[in-house]
Write a protein that holds these residues in place. Structure first.
Motif, short mmCIF file in Angstrom:
data_model
loop_
_atom_site.label_atom_id
_atom_site.label_comp_id
_atom_site.label_asym_id
_atom_site.label_seq_id
_atom_site.Cartn_x
_atom_site.Cartn_y
_atom_site.Cartn_z
N GLU A 66 0.90 -1.40 -0.04
CA GLU A 66 0.01 -0.03 0.11
C GLU A 66 0.91 1.26 -0.05
OE1 GLU A 66 -2.37 -0.75 3.38
OE2 GLU A 66 -3.97 -1.74 2.17
N ARG A 67 2.04 1.20 0.71
CA ARG A 67 2.88 2.49 0.83
C ARG A 67 3.36 2.78 -0.57
NH1 ARG A 67 7.71 2.34 5.24
NH2 ARG A 67 9.11 4.08 4.28
N LEU A 68 4.05 1.66 -1.24
CA LEU A 68 4.38 1.81 -2.66
C LEU A 68 3.31 2.22 -3.63
CD1 LEU A 68 6.88 -1.21 -2.61
CD2 LEU A 68 7.38 1.24 -2.01
N THR A 69 2.28 1.61 -3.64
CA THR A 69 1.10 2.03 -4.49
C THR A 69 0.73 3.50 -4.37
OG1 THR A 69 -0.68 0.88 -3.40
CG2 THR A 69 0.27 -0.33 -5.14
N ASP A 70 0.57 3.94 -3.03
CA ASP A 70 0.42 5.31 -2.79
C ASP A 70 1.40 6.22 -3.21
OD1 ASP A 70 -1.71 4.56 -1.51
OD2 ASP A 70 -1.19 4.72 0.72
N ALA A 71 2.61 5.80 -3.24
CA ALA A 71 3.87 6.28 -3.67
C ALA A 71 3.47 6.81 -5.13
CB ALA A 71 5.00 5.99 -3.28
N ALA A 72 3.03 5.90 -5.88
CA ALA A 72 2.78 5.84 -7.31
C ALA A 72 1.86 6.63 -7.64
CB ALA A 72 2.75 4.44 -7.94
N ARG A 73 0.74 6.93 -6.79
CA ARG A 73 -0.38 7.66 -7.24
C ARG A 73 -0.06 9.10 -6.62
NH1 ARG A 73 -3.45 3.05 -4.14
NH2 ARG A 73 -4.09 1.81 -6.01
N ALA A 74 1.01 9.21 -5.87
CA ALA A 74 1.10 10.66 -5.40
C ALA A 74 1.26 11.62 -6.67
CB ALA A 74 2.31 10.72 -4.25
N GLN A 83 5.16 7.48 -12.63
CA GLN A 83 4.43 6.95 -11.31
C GLN A 83 5.14 5.79 -10.83
OE1 GLN A 83 0.49 6.09 -12.59
NE2 GLN A 83 -0.30 8.34 -12.68
N MET A 84 5.49 4.97 -11.97
CA MET A 84 6.56 3.76 -11.28
C MET A 84 7.69 4.32 -10.85
SD MET A 84 7.77 0.49 -13.84
CE MET A 84 8.52 1.59 -15.09
N GLY A 85 8.52 5.20 -11.17
CA GLY A 85 9.43 5.71 -10.93
C GLY A 85 9.26 6.38 -9.35
N VAL A 133 -1.70 -4.53 -7.33
CA VAL A 133 -0.51 -3.81 -8.38
C VAL A 133 -1.19 -3.69 -9.69
CG1 VAL A 133 1.86 -3.84 -9.16
CG2 VAL A 133 1.51 -4.32 -6.68
N ALA A 134 -1.75 -4.88 -10.23
CA ALA A 134 -2.46 -4.85 -11.37
C ALA A 134 -3.44 -3.81 -11.40
CB ALA A 134 -2.87 -6.21 -11.81
N ASP A 135 -4.27 -3.53 -10.55
CA ASP A 135 -5.34 -2.66 -10.44
C ASP A 135 -4.64 -1.10 -10.50
OD1 ASP A 135 -7.30 -4.62 -10.03
OD2 ASP A 135 -7.57 -3.93 -7.98
N ILE A 151 0.88 -9.03 -16.25
CA ILE A 151 1.91 -9.34 -16.46
C ILE A 151 3.05 -8.17 -15.89
CG2 ILE A 151 3.29 -9.72 -18.23
CD1 ILE A 151 1.41 -11.35 -19.44
N ILE A 152 2.65 -7.17 -15.95
CA ILE A 152 3.42 -5.65 -15.50
C ILE A 152 3.52 -6.00 -13.79
CG2 ILE A 152 3.36 -3.32 -15.55
CD1 ILE A 152 2.10 -3.12 -18.07
N ALA A 153 2.26 -6.26 -13.45
CA ALA A 153 2.61 -6.32 -11.98
C ALA A 153 3.29 -7.40 -11.47
CB ALA A 153 0.97 -6.81 -11.39
#
Length: 196
Positions: A66-74, A83-85, A133-135, A151-153
């Motif tokens: 959740e921490r990493l997906t939140d960072a990607a959405r930030a 976002q991935m970066g 992650v796929a979402d 697959i990307i996830a």
């Protein structure tokens, strides 16, 4: 404020034991002492010591996801690569704080070949993480993308796990998120220029 349930106390004790003793060296008595619960409650709530420790690792793993997906959405409105970066910068900078959970995860993964109490919950956890992650990938790419978010996830999780292992073995040789992005950006630019 309500007292945590016996099950919650056991999970908190398990997280503490992972932090101080690690997965392999934690005994059922350690778990009972750290949680203030009786020894029999481990079996009642979790079935086994391994299942309790695995649940504590899964909880930490999900919080990290959740921490990493939140960072990607930030970075609102940022391109998918940005976002991935952002998530990679967060991932690589979070290893030190998460060290006990990461070591516990590696120890548990090694036990998974021998214990269904460990393998099954970890496999289910990976399935949930891959779905989450796929979402996030799907939301980043938008509708109509030919890319498979699943697959990307899987790729992104493999990158994360690989960096985690490298960092656990030799933190000084593991790049920072900024170093990773600079090098990947240069490589992608060179590859695109060569293809033109």
């Amino acid at each position: 404020m309500a007292q945590p349930s016996n099950r919650e106390q056991l999970l908190e004790g398990a997280v503490e034991c992972l932090r101080t003793k690690g997965y392999a060296r934690t005994t059922a008595r350690d778990l009972a002492a750290a949680s203030g619960a009786n020894l029999a409650s481990i079996g009642y709530h979790f079935g086994s010591k391994d299942r309790l420790l695995t649940e504590a690792i899964i909880r930490s793993g999900w919080e990290w996801t959740e921490r990493l997906t939140d960072a990607a959405r930030a970075p609102g409105g940022a391109a998918p690569l940005e976002q991935m970066g952002a998530s990679w910068i967060e991932m690589l900078s979070s290893f030190e704080a998460l060290r006990p959970a990461l070591v516990g995860f590696v120890e548990a993964a090694a036990q998974a070949a021998w214990s269904e109490d460990v393998r099954v919950p970890l496999a289910e956890h990976y399935a949930r993480v891959r779905e989450g992650v796929a979402d996030a990938v799907r939301a980043s790419l938008g509708d109509g993308s030919a890319a498979s978010p699943e697959i990307i996830a899987s790729f992104l999780i493999a990158v994360c796990d690989g960096f985690m292992l490298q960092w656990l073995l030799d933190p000084s040789a593991t790049p920072t998120g900024e170093e990773l992005l600079a090098s990947l950006g240069a490589a992608l630019t060179q590859a695109l220029d060569a293809g033109s």
